[in-house]
Design an enzyme around this catalytic site. Structure first.
Site, PDB file in Angstrom:
ATOM      1  N   SER A 182       2.091  -4.119   5.176  1.00  0.00           N
ATOM      2  CA  SER A 182       1.261  -3.059   5.861  1.00  0.00           C
ATOM      3  C   SER A 182       2.021  -2.630   7.047  1.00  0.00           C
ATOM      4  CB  SER A 182      -0.101  -3.577   5.760  1.00  0.00           C
ATOM      5  OG  SER A 182      -1.093  -2.488   5.956  1.00  0.00           O
ATOM      6  N   HIS A 386      -5.483  -4.288  -1.068  1.00  0.00           N
ATOM      7  CA  HIS A 386      -4.588  -4.112   0.096  1.00  0.00           C
ATOM      8  C   HIS A 386      -4.457  -5.767   0.776  1.00  0.00           C
ATOM      9  CE1 HIS A 386      -2.392  -2.034   3.217  1.00  0.00           C
ATOM     10  NE2 HIS A 386      -2.779  -3.079   4.150  1.00  0.00           N
TER      11      HIS A 386
END
Ligand SMILES: *[C@@H]1O[C@H](CO)[C@@H](O)[C@H](O)[C@H]1NC(C)=O
Ligand SMILES: *[C@@H]1O[C@H](CO)[C@@H](O)[C@H](O)[C@H]1NC(C)=O
Length: 412
Positions: A182, A386
């Site tokens: 990320s 995620h």
């Protein structure tokens, strides 16, 4: 003062808890929180830092302090390999620290798997997090705007170059593979564009949940985007420049006696519902105390603001200070794009189909902007989100095995 901070707490908390609560009633949620809070107070593991966690898992661990060009002191962690071990450098997500890589534990976590295969494993820590809240002259107090005057741009421009130069100098080797998760990918792209001479020290980069373009972010987080500017303005007005430091959620829960009242439940309920996209099947409940003990780990309000700008502009570009100040800083009213076409490092992209923060559309756009993609990997599990990249029960088989394979085969 309570309002914006409380909202921020709720959002972060609910965001993570929603992983565990999709099929859980709110009575259970309350129970879960109390248990988690108790566990953290009594659970030795949750109170260990990254170094202690690694040692407890049976690996040697070192801490190194690295000085950036602009005076920040970063403490980075290492599971040292042998003299000929290739270097793998791992860089964490937004509001995370090096701990995020190891909390899923012994026999599972990526750093341990890399160490088992003979790599020299380094775990970076960005300025502002628990381990890197230090500067040669500036105090990290939340009211010290100067210390907190940075976004992911500075992490890419100063922190990564400092850490990578340090590691390559100490080991006399290039970085065999950089693995970003990320924001750990965002900052790498910034570095590769702005500091190509440092990017040359990295032979390959693996992006987990790549975050350059974020215009298609959806779910609950999207809802706060219209209010983000106001929240930022209020926080600045109150002199709060630091966002969600370590233990802020826990302290908040403790302060409210972990009494999740009806109002809290409703807010959480709405947010959990809207974030959906979370993957109940893959969340390991016993991880909750560890997770809450290590996430959030703090960053600057400006870092959050920079990401929010990316959601609104649908661009991957430098921080927007407003027309006038942009003119002074960039000699243009609009901030310049990070020119991804300048990146020459070979890059592998790995993404999840149920990732609402870095969804396929945005990753696809990134793919089309980069010129040296060596692997484009969709995690073969439709509900993969995620947070699953490092935390899912099946992350070792769905993600880490692939990572190890790429490291072994793509670079010689
Ligand atoms: C989503 O991504 C596409 C392709 O990059 C872009 O054209 C579109 O504007 C994005 N959607 C939003 C809401 O920004
Ligand atoms: C600022 O931008 C203008 C117009 O693009 C250009 O002519 C000028 O040379 C630039 N100035 C500097 C200092 O870069």
């Amino acid at each position: 003062m309570m309002q914006p901070t409380a909202i921020a707490y709720f959002l972060s908390l609910c965001g993570f808890l929603s992983a565990a609560t999709v099929n859980v009633t709110f009575n259970n949620l309350q129970e879960l929180l109390s248990t988690a809070l108790n566990d953290i107070q009594n659970n030795v593991d949750a109170n260990l830092n990254t170094l202690e966690l690694i040692r407890k898992a049976g690996y040697p661990a070192e801490a190194h302090v690295v000085l950036t060009e602009d005076g920040y002191l970063l403490t980075i962690h290492r599971i040292p390999g042998g003299e000929n071990s290739p270097v793998v450098f791992l860089q964490h997500c937004l509001l995370c620290s090096s701990a995020i890589w190891v909390i899923i534990g012994k026999g599972k976590a990526l750093p341990y798997k890399l160490a088992d295969q003979g790599y020299d494993v380094w775990l970076g820590n960005f300025r502002g997090n628990t381990y890197s809240r230090a500067h040669i002259s500036l105090s990290p107090s939340p009211s010290n705007a100067k210390f907190w005057d940075f976004s992911f741009d500075e992490m890419g421009t100063y922190d990564l170059p400092a850490m990578i130069s340090y590691v390559t100098y100490l080991t006399s080797k290039p970085v065999h593979t950089y693995i970003g998760y990320s924001m750990g990918t965002t900052t790498f792209y910034v570095m590769a564009v702005k500091r190509p001479e440092v990017a040359k020290m990295v032979r390959m980069m693996i992006s987990l949940a790549p975050a350059a373009f974020v215009g298609n972010l959806s779910g609950g987080l999207r809802l706060i985007i219209p209010f983000a500017n106001s929240i930022e303005a209020i926080l600045r007005f109150l002199g709060i420049n630091e966002f969600l430091p370590k233990n802020s959620v826990l302290l908040y829960l403790a302060r409210v006696g972990c009494n999740v009242d009806l109002f809290t439940q409703q807010i959480c309920g709405i947010i959990v519902f809207l974030i959906n996209g979370f993957n109940d099947e893959q969340f390991d409940y016993p991880l909750l105390p560890m997770l809450l003990a290590h996430f959030p780990s703090g960053t600057s309000v400006k870092t959050i603001a920079h990401f929010v700008q990316g959601v609104s502009s649908n661009k991957f570009r430098a921080y927007d200070y407003g027309r006038e100040k942009n003119m002074q800083i960039y000699n243009a009213t609009i901030p310049p794009d990070y020119d991804l076409s300048r990146i020459t490092v070979p890059i592998a992209l790995m993404y999840g189909t149920n990732d609402l923060i870095t969804p396929e559309k945005d990753v696809e756009k990134l793919r089309n902007s980069l010129t040296n993609i060596v692997e484009y990997y969709r995690v073969p599990y439709p509900k993969f989100n995620h947070f699953d990249f490092l935390l899912a029960k099946d992350a070792p088989t769905l993600v880490f095995e692939k990572v190890l394979e790429i490291i072994k085969n793509k670079v010689n």
